[in-house]
Design a protein around this motif. Structure first.
Motif, short mmCIF file in Angstrom:
data_model
loop_
_atom_site.label_atom_id
_atom_site.label_comp_id
_atom_site.label_asym_id
_atom_site.label_seq_id
_atom_site.Cartn_x
_atom_site.Cartn_y
_atom_site.Cartn_z
N TYR A 66 0.83 -1.20 0.00
CA TYR A 66 0.00 0.00 0.00
C TYR A 66 0.87 1.25 0.00
O TYR A 66 2.05 1.22 0.29
CB TYR A 66 -0.95 0.00 1.20
N TYR A 74 -3.71 3.77 0.30
CA TYR A 74 -4.38 3.20 -0.88
C TYR A 74 -3.45 2.26 -1.60
O TYR A 74 -2.22 2.31 -1.48
CB TYR A 74 -4.86 4.31 -1.82
N ASN A 76 -3.53 -0.72 -5.34
CA ASN A 76 -4.19 -1.16 -6.57
C ASN A 76 -4.29 -2.68 -6.58
O ASN A 76 -3.31 -3.37 -6.37
CB ASN A 76 -3.36 -0.68 -7.77
N GLY A 79 -6.29 -3.19 -11.08
CA GLY A 79 -6.94 -2.02 -11.65
C GLY A 79 -8.02 -1.42 -10.80
O GLY A 79 -8.53 -0.34 -11.09
N SER A 80 -8.42 -2.08 -9.74
CA SER A 80 -9.40 -1.53 -8.80
C SER A 80 -8.67 -0.80 -7.69
O SER A 80 -7.61 -1.23 -7.23
CB SER A 80 -10.27 -2.63 -8.21
N GLY A 81 -9.23 0.31 -7.24
CA GLY A 81 -8.60 1.08 -6.19
C GLY A 81 -9.21 0.79 -4.84
O GLY A 81 -10.43 0.66 -4.71
N TYR A 83 -9.04 2.38 -0.96
CA TYR A 83 -8.60 3.58 -0.25
C TYR A 83 -9.05 3.50 1.21
O TYR A 83 -10.25 3.37 1.50
CB TYR A 83 -9.20 4.83 -0.91
N TYR A 133 -13.91 1.42 -1.99
CA TYR A 133 -13.51 0.62 -3.15
C TYR A 133 -14.04 1.30 -4.41
O TYR A 133 -15.16 1.78 -4.45
CB TYR A 133 -14.11 -0.79 -3.08
N ASP A 136 -12.01 1.97 -10.46
CA ASP A 136 -11.09 2.84 -11.20
C ASP A 136 -9.97 3.28 -10.25
O ASP A 136 -10.17 4.13 -9.38
CB ASP A 136 -11.86 4.04 -11.75
N PHE A 137 -8.77 2.67 -10.38
CA PHE A 137 -7.64 3.07 -9.54
C PHE A 137 -7.03 4.36 -10.13
O PHE A 137 -6.53 4.36 -11.23
CB PHE A 137 -6.59 1.97 -9.47
N SER A 138 -7.09 5.46 -9.36
CA SER A 138 -6.63 6.74 -9.87
C SER A 138 -6.23 7.66 -8.72
O SER A 138 -6.81 7.62 -7.63
CB SER A 138 -7.75 7.41 -10.68
N GLN A 139 -5.20 8.47 -8.97
CA GLN A 139 -4.78 9.47 -7.98
C GLN A 139 -5.88 10.51 -7.78
O GLN A 139 -5.90 11.18 -6.75
CB GLN A 139 -3.51 10.18 -8.48
#
Length: 472
Positions: A66, A74, A76, A79-81, A83, A133, A136-139
């Motif tokens: 993490y 957070y 990945n 591909g799923s995020g 947090y 959850y 979309d894993f994204s900053q």
């Protein structure tokens, strides 16, 4: 006259039929729209049930690899995020929801309409710790969650989020801050209350393209035979069965308008034209009636024309069969119209006495007047069952049919008196000589034989002094 009344009656029936069909059509429209809403809600409920598939995907995973950024932890997973917010100690493992698998399951039935899923697992721990959850894993989510939690603030248009846990919300022109994307959306929000604050617990975020509405909207057109479309709250067309439809509805009064339940969308159905209200069977019936009226009218017209033609032919025939000056039959009548046998027939042949002297002394005009006067006298006594001829010059022939000898002589004597009493030429008495035969005539030969005998009697009458009747 009757046809003049039928045509207005047909027009009245036409409009009555159109009025009845309009009422029936409007009832069909209401029923079809109700069914549209039922099917739409059914699709949404199917979608909601499929969302429950999310719980099936839950599995226990180790808490590893993490990243920590301020109060957000957070990582990945395929591909799923995932947090974590405001946690001070890290668990050895956690329950992970496979959002990718859930999304694939939903996409199989909803044409890739699902954009992403966000699921917020609230835990009743200190400092409002929670795990979020998203597929979309994204900053971007890190930045969003650093400033707040998964709540109304994530969305620019807050009306897009329904406070009812059991219903969906369908809105337009909705922009989410995470992806900065404006779209038509259907969302299924759920909420929990934590520390007297309403928190968004879970969000299934869908962007429905026109295909989602196409099936039910096309069915409307198929049933009603009228174009239909779906518009949003700003009158923008989301889907239309009319390919020529503009992208925005300018005048909604040109349509029947119905709400799409639980949304700010509307179902529009174009208003019908007059000829759309006339069904095929009525058009066929009206066409048949008009054809029948036309046929009867034409038949009556032809009948009148035929009658007129017959009358004209009859007049022409009469003119052809009659001598022009006296209007008595001529010898052509004998050839064409005379029928035999004739029983109890009286054949009378008469000649105007000294007619040549009349023409020579008083002129042919006076002679013509005498001929007309004598022919009129002949017509008087030959009324009924008799045919009268101008046999030639000043000679006339009368054929009395089915008459007794006594009646025949009476007719001849009467005619003789009528001629004697004619006052046409001053100081000049007009007389005629008569030859009479009573016989049966079987055919033309016996007819001419009888006329010949009458002529012999006429010759005798003229030879013995004129103004006489020589009979039998």
């Amino acid at each position: 006259m009757i046809f003049k009344l039928v045509y207005p009656l047909l027009i009245v029936l036409f409009f009555i039929s159109a009025f009845i069909n309009k009422n029936n059509l409007f009832n069909d429209i209401n029923l079809s729209v109700d069914n549209f809403n039922i099917r739409f809600n059914k699709d949404i409920q199917i979608l909601r049930k499929e969302i429950d598939f999310l719980d099936v995907t839950k599995k226990s995973l180790p808490f590893i690899n993490y990243t920590v950024d301020e109060n957000i932890t957070y990582f990945n997973i395929n591909g799923s995020g995932v947090y974590f917010k405001n946690i001070t100690s890290y668990p050895n493992q956690f329950y992970f929801y496979n959002l990718k698998e859930a999304k694939e399951n939903l996409n199989s039935k909803f044409n890739d309409s699902l954009l992403f899923i966000v699921y917020n697992n609230i835990r009743s721990l200190k400092n409002d710790r929670k795990v979020i959850y998203t597929d979309d894993f994204s900053q971007t989510w890190v930045k969003v969650l650093q400033k707040g939690s998964l709540s109304f603030d994530v969305f620019q248009n807050r009306r897009s989020i329904s406070r009812n846990n059991t219903e969906f919300a369908l809105y337009n022109l909705y922009t989410d801050k995470a992806h900065k994307k404006e779209m038509f959306t259907i969302i299924f929000p759920e909420y929990d209350y934590f520390n007297n604050a309403q928190k968004l617990r879970a969000l299934w975020y869908f962007d429905f393209d026109p295909k989602f509405f196409a099936k039910n909207t096309d069915r409307l057109k198929e049933i009603l035979g009228l174009n239909a479309c779906i518009i949003d709250g700003e009158y923008n067309v989301v889907y239309s069965t009319n390919e020529q439809q503009s992208k925005r509805i300018v005048d909604i009064n040109n349509f029947y308008s119905f709400p799409l339940e639980k949304t700010n969308y509307r179902i529009l159905i174009e208003k019908e034209g007059l000829f759309q209200l006339i069904k095929v069977k009525e058009i066929f019936l009206l066409t048949f009636i008009l054809f029948l009226i036309f046929y009867i009218n034409k038949k009556e017209k032809l009948k009148k024309e035929l009658h007129s033609l017959k009358m004209l032919n009859k007049i022409k025939s009469e003119l052809l069969l009659r001598e022009p000056l006296t209007a008595l039959y001529n010898r052509y009548f004998l050839q064409e119209e005379m029928s035999f046998p004739i029983k109890n027939c009286g054949v009378v042949l008469l000649d105007i006495d000294h007619f040549k002297n009349i023409n020579d002394s008083f002129g042919h005009d006076k002679g013509d007047h005498v001929l007309k006067a004598v022919s009129n006298s002949i017509k008087l006594v030959s009324i009924g069952n008799a045919d009268a001829f101008r046999w030639g010059g000043e000679e006339f022939l009368i054929i009395f049919k089915d008459i007794s000898k006594i009646d025949l002589l009476n007719k001849v004597n009467t005619l003789q008196m009528l001629i004697r009493n004619l006052d046409i030429i001053d100081n000049h008495k007009i007389t005629a000589s008569f030859g009479v035969i009573y016989t049966d005539i079987d055919d033309k030969d016996t007819f001419y034989s009888a006329v010949s005998k009458a002529d012999e009697n006429l010759y005798t009458a003229k030879k013995t002094g004129r103004d006489k009747v020589v009979a039998f």
